[in-house]
Design a protein around this motif. Structure first.
Motif, PDB file in Angstrom:
ATOM      1  N   VAL A 169      -8.794  -4.015  12.425  1.00 13.09           N
ATOM      2  CA  VAL A 169      -9.568  -3.125  13.286  1.00 13.09           C
ATOM      3  C   VAL A 169     -10.852  -2.791  12.556  1.00 13.09           C
ATOM      4  N   TYR A 170     -12.037  -3.074  13.192  1.00 11.02           N
ATOM      5  CA  TYR A 170     -13.299  -2.887  12.476  1.00 11.02           C
ATOM      6  C   TYR A 170     -13.476  -1.466  11.978  1.00 11.02           C
ATOM      7  N   ARG A 171     -12.973  -0.522  12.741  1.00 11.70           N
ATOM      8  CA  ARG A 171     -13.138   0.865  12.367  1.00 11.70           C
ATOM      9  C   ARG A 171     -12.492   1.144  11.002  1.00 11.70           C
ATOM     10  N   PHE A 172     -11.434   0.475  10.694  1.00 13.18           N
ATOM     11  CA  PHE A 172     -10.715   0.746   9.449  1.00 13.18           C
ATOM     12  C   PHE A 172     -11.130  -0.171   8.298  1.00 13.18           C
ATOM     13  N   GLY A 173     -11.654  -1.335   8.593  1.00 10.09           N
ATOM     14  CA  GLY A 173     -12.009  -2.238   7.504  1.00 10.09           C
ATOM     15  C   GLY A 173     -12.410  -3.603   8.033  1.00 10.09           C
ATOM     16  N   PRO A 174     -12.595  -4.572   7.119  1.00 13.54           N
ATOM     17  CA  PRO A 174     -13.102  -5.884   7.513  1.00 13.54           C
ATOM     18  C   PRO A 174     -12.081  -6.692   8.314  1.00 13.54           C
ATOM     19  N   ARG A 175     -12.570  -7.649   9.077  1.00 16.66           N
ATOM     20  CA  ARG A 175     -11.691  -8.488   9.901  1.00 16.66           C
ATOM     21  C   ARG A 175     -10.767  -9.350   9.037  1.00 16.66           C
ATOM     22  N   PHE A 176     -11.262  -9.798   7.886  1.00 18.04           N
ATOM     23  CA  PHE A 176     -10.476 -10.681   7.029  1.00 18.04           C
ATOM     24  C   PHE A 176     -10.406 -10.084   5.619  1.00 18.04           C
ATOM     25  N   PRO A 177      -9.538  -9.131   5.406  1.00 17.53           N
ATOM     26  CA  PRO A 177      -9.530  -8.441   4.106  1.00 17.53           C
ATOM     27  C   PRO A 177      -8.941  -9.303   2.980  1.00 17.53           C
ATOM     28  N   ALA A 178      -9.508  -9.176   1.794  1.00 15.95           N
ATOM     29  CA  ALA A 178      -8.999  -9.915   0.629  1.00 15.95           C
ATOM     30  C   ALA A 178      -7.850  -9.131   0.014  1.00 15.95           C
ATOM     31  N   MET A 179      -6.820  -9.821  -0.403  1.00 18.59           N
ATOM     32  CA  MET A 179      -5.648  -9.151  -0.993  1.00 18.59           C
ATOM     33  C   MET A 179      -5.518  -9.443  -2.489  1.00 18.59           C
ATOM     34  N   SER A 180      -6.508 -10.128  -3.053  1.00 19.91           N
ATOM     35  CA  SER A 180      -6.344 -10.591  -4.439  1.00 19.91           C
ATOM     36  C   SER A 180      -6.169  -9.449  -5.437  1.00 19.91           C
ATOM     37  N   GLY A 181      -6.783  -8.298  -5.157  1.00 26.08           N
ATOM     38  CA  GLY A 181      -6.613  -7.201  -6.133  1.00 26.08           C
ATOM     39  C   GLY A 181      -5.914  -6.012  -5.503  1.00 26.08           C
ATOM     40  N   CYS A 182      -4.931  -6.286  -4.649  1.00 29.76           N
ATOM     41  CA  CYS A 182      -4.428  -5.185  -3.809  1.00 29.76           C
ATOM     42  C   CYS A 182      -3.624  -4.133  -4.587  1.00 29.76           C
ATOM     43  N   TYR A 183      -3.056  -4.488  -5.718  1.00 29.97           N
ATOM     44  CA  TYR A 183      -2.356  -3.461  -6.515  1.00 29.97           C
ATOM     45  C   TYR A 183      -3.289  -3.010  -7.631  1.00 29.97           C
ATOM     46  N   ASP A 184      -3.638  -1.748  -7.643  1.00 34.88           N
ATOM     47  CA  ASP A 184      -4.681  -1.236  -8.521  1.00 34.88           C
ATOM     48  C   ASP A 184      -4.311  -1.382 -10.007  1.00 34.88           C
ATOM     49  N   LYS A 185      -5.217  -2.007 -10.747  1.00 35.57           N
ATOM     50  CA  LYS A 185      -4.937  -2.307 -12.152  1.00 35.57           C
ATOM     51  C   LYS A 185      -4.850  -1.028 -12.990  1.00 35.57           C
ATOM     52  N   GLY A 186      -5.781  -0.098 -12.719  1.00 33.80           N
ATOM     53  CA  GLY A 186      -5.787   1.152 -13.488  1.00 33.80           C
ATOM     54  C   GLY A 186      -4.474   1.904 -13.338  1.00 33.80           C
ATOM     55  N   LEU A 187      -3.957   1.959 -12.126  1.00 37.00           N
ATOM     56  CA  LEU A 187      -2.699   2.676 -11.898  1.00 37.00           C
ATOM     57  C   LEU A 187      -1.520   1.938 -12.530  1.00 37.00           C
ATOM     58  N   ARG A 188      -1.597   0.604 -12.515  1.00 34.39           N
ATOM     59  CA  ARG A 188      -0.506  -0.169 -13.156  1.00 34.39           C
ATOM     60  C   ARG A 188      -0.484   0.110 -14.650  1.00 34.39           C
ATOM     61  N   CYS A 189      -1.670   0.159 -15.275  1.00 35.17           N
ATOM     62  CA  CYS A 189      -1.741   0.427 -16.727  1.00 35.17           C
ATOM     63  C   CYS A 189      -1.255   1.841 -17.011  1.00 35.17           C
ATOM     64  N   LEU A 190      -1.677   2.781 -16.183  1.00 35.42           N
ATOM     65  CA  LEU A 190      -1.267   4.164 -16.389  1.00 35.42           C
ATOM     66  C   LEU A 190       0.256   4.292 -16.276  1.00 35.42           C
ATOM     67  N   ALA A 191       0.840   3.615 -15.299  1.00 33.06           N
ATOM     68  CA  ALA A 191       2.291   3.689 -15.110  1.00 33.06           C
ATOM     69  C   ALA A 191       3.019   3.109 -16.319  1.00 33.06           C
ATOM     70  N   MET A 192       2.472   2.047 -16.868  1.00 35.61           N
ATOM     71  CA  MET A 192       3.089   1.426 -18.035  1.00 35.61           C
ATOM     72  C   MET A 192       3.019   2.376 -19.234  1.00 35.61           C
ATOM     73  N   GLU A 193       1.881   3.039 -19.377  1.00 35.50           N
ATOM     74  CA  GLU A 193       1.690   4.025 -20.458  1.00 35.50           C
ATOM     75  C   GLU A 193       2.719   5.160 -20.319  1.00 35.50           C
TER      76      GLU A 193
END
Ligand SMILES: O=P(O)(O)O[C@@H]1C[C@H](O)[C@@H](CO)O1
Length: 275
Positions: free
Chosen positions: A133-157
């Motif tokens: 839906v254009y209102r919410f975001g792009p027609r073809f969203p990229a999923m390559s970085g969908c899990y946030d790296k900063g939060l993953r590192c913080l969780a590991m810490e």
């Protein structure tokens, strides 16, 4: 913007007129992990059946309540129970709450689930960090970085600080349609494809959250081993999955609470203002 006649904005407006909380973080609780919501302070809670436009939860272990409240100084909204496609919900109904959360001003989505382990080193009771839906975001969203790296590192810490680093691993989660658990042939196929943990949810919510620009963190509680050998007489059932959820809920709760407490929030309150 609507989904099968139910409008995201209508639901968001109803919620905003029934609670003063304006959540920054949304948490979707997986099977047996709903107790997380009970720890929120100054709660306002709503049965899904009372919220206009909200789908209904039909799975045992998913209470069907939306709980707003404070967690370590951050305003959160918790789904005690999610929607699965195997319950007969369309993709757009399964993910309906995620877009409502965006309209409420949520910036970060934490998704948890119960999953079976395919990786030989991932044992029961360990946790796996996942990575239109254009209102919410792009027609073809990229999923390559969908899990946030900063939060993953913080969780590991945090896991290290709590002495549970050995239980925490990053891995690949795959969603299957369910509600049946895998055959041995399916389990072997998923394993050969590089899947570490398998479940019946999460992927649709993560896609929609990423599409509308939410930061996403995913946590799977490994509740069982997936049988990959015809000689193995073990077998999985939902009661066992819920039991492990109950056993480990305290630890999951601590990890998520600490993560929420330490995550940075931008405070771009975009309530009613999704792009
Ligand atoms: O909602 P989640 O993904 O945690 O639930 C898992 C998958 C099935 O719904 C159920 C199987 O026991 O648990």
């Amino acid at each position: 913007m609507c989904c099968h006649g139910y409008c995201y904005q209508k639901t968001a407006d109803w919620l905003m007129s029934h609670t003063k909380h304006r959540p920054q973080v949304a948490i979707i609780c997986g099977s047996g992990l709903g107790m997380l919501a009970d720890t929120l302070k100054c709660q306002d809670s709503f049965a899904y059946s009372d919220i206009p436009g909200f789908p209904q939860s039909t799975v045992q272990g998913h209470a069907g309540r939306l709980v707003f409240g404070e967690l370590k100084g951050k305003t959160c909204v918790c789904m005690q129970g999610r929607f699965h496609m195997y319950e007969g919900h369309s993709l757009c109904k399964t993910t309906f709450p995620v877009r409502v959360f965006k309209l409420l001003g949520v910036e970060t989505l934490i998704v948890t689930n119960a999953a079976g382990s395919l990786a030989d080193g991932l044992h029961r009771l360990t946790y796996s960090l996942l990575s239109v839906v254009y209102r919410f975001g792009p027609r073809f969203p990229a999923m390559s970085g969908c899990y946030d790296k900063g939060l993953r590192c913080l969780a590991m810490e945090i896991a290290k600080e709590h002495g549970v680093a050995s239980l925490m691993q990053e891995g690949v989660y795959a969603m299957v349609g369910g509600p049946n658990f895998e055959t041995i042939a399916e389990a072997r196929l998923l394993h050969r494809l590089g899947v570490d943990a398998v479940g019946m949810s999460t992927a649709p919510e993560v896609v929609v959250a990423t599409h509308c620009g939410l930061r996403v963190f995913g946590l799977s509680l490994i509740t069982n081993k997936v049988v990959k050998s015809y000689e193995d007489k073990d077998s999985v059932n939902h009661e066992g999955v819920l039991e492990v959820g109950r056993l480990r809920s305290q630890t999951v709760q601590q990890l998520v609470t600490e993560l929420v407490s330490r995550m940075e929030i931008n405070n771009n309150n975009n309530t009613n203002n999704a792009v």
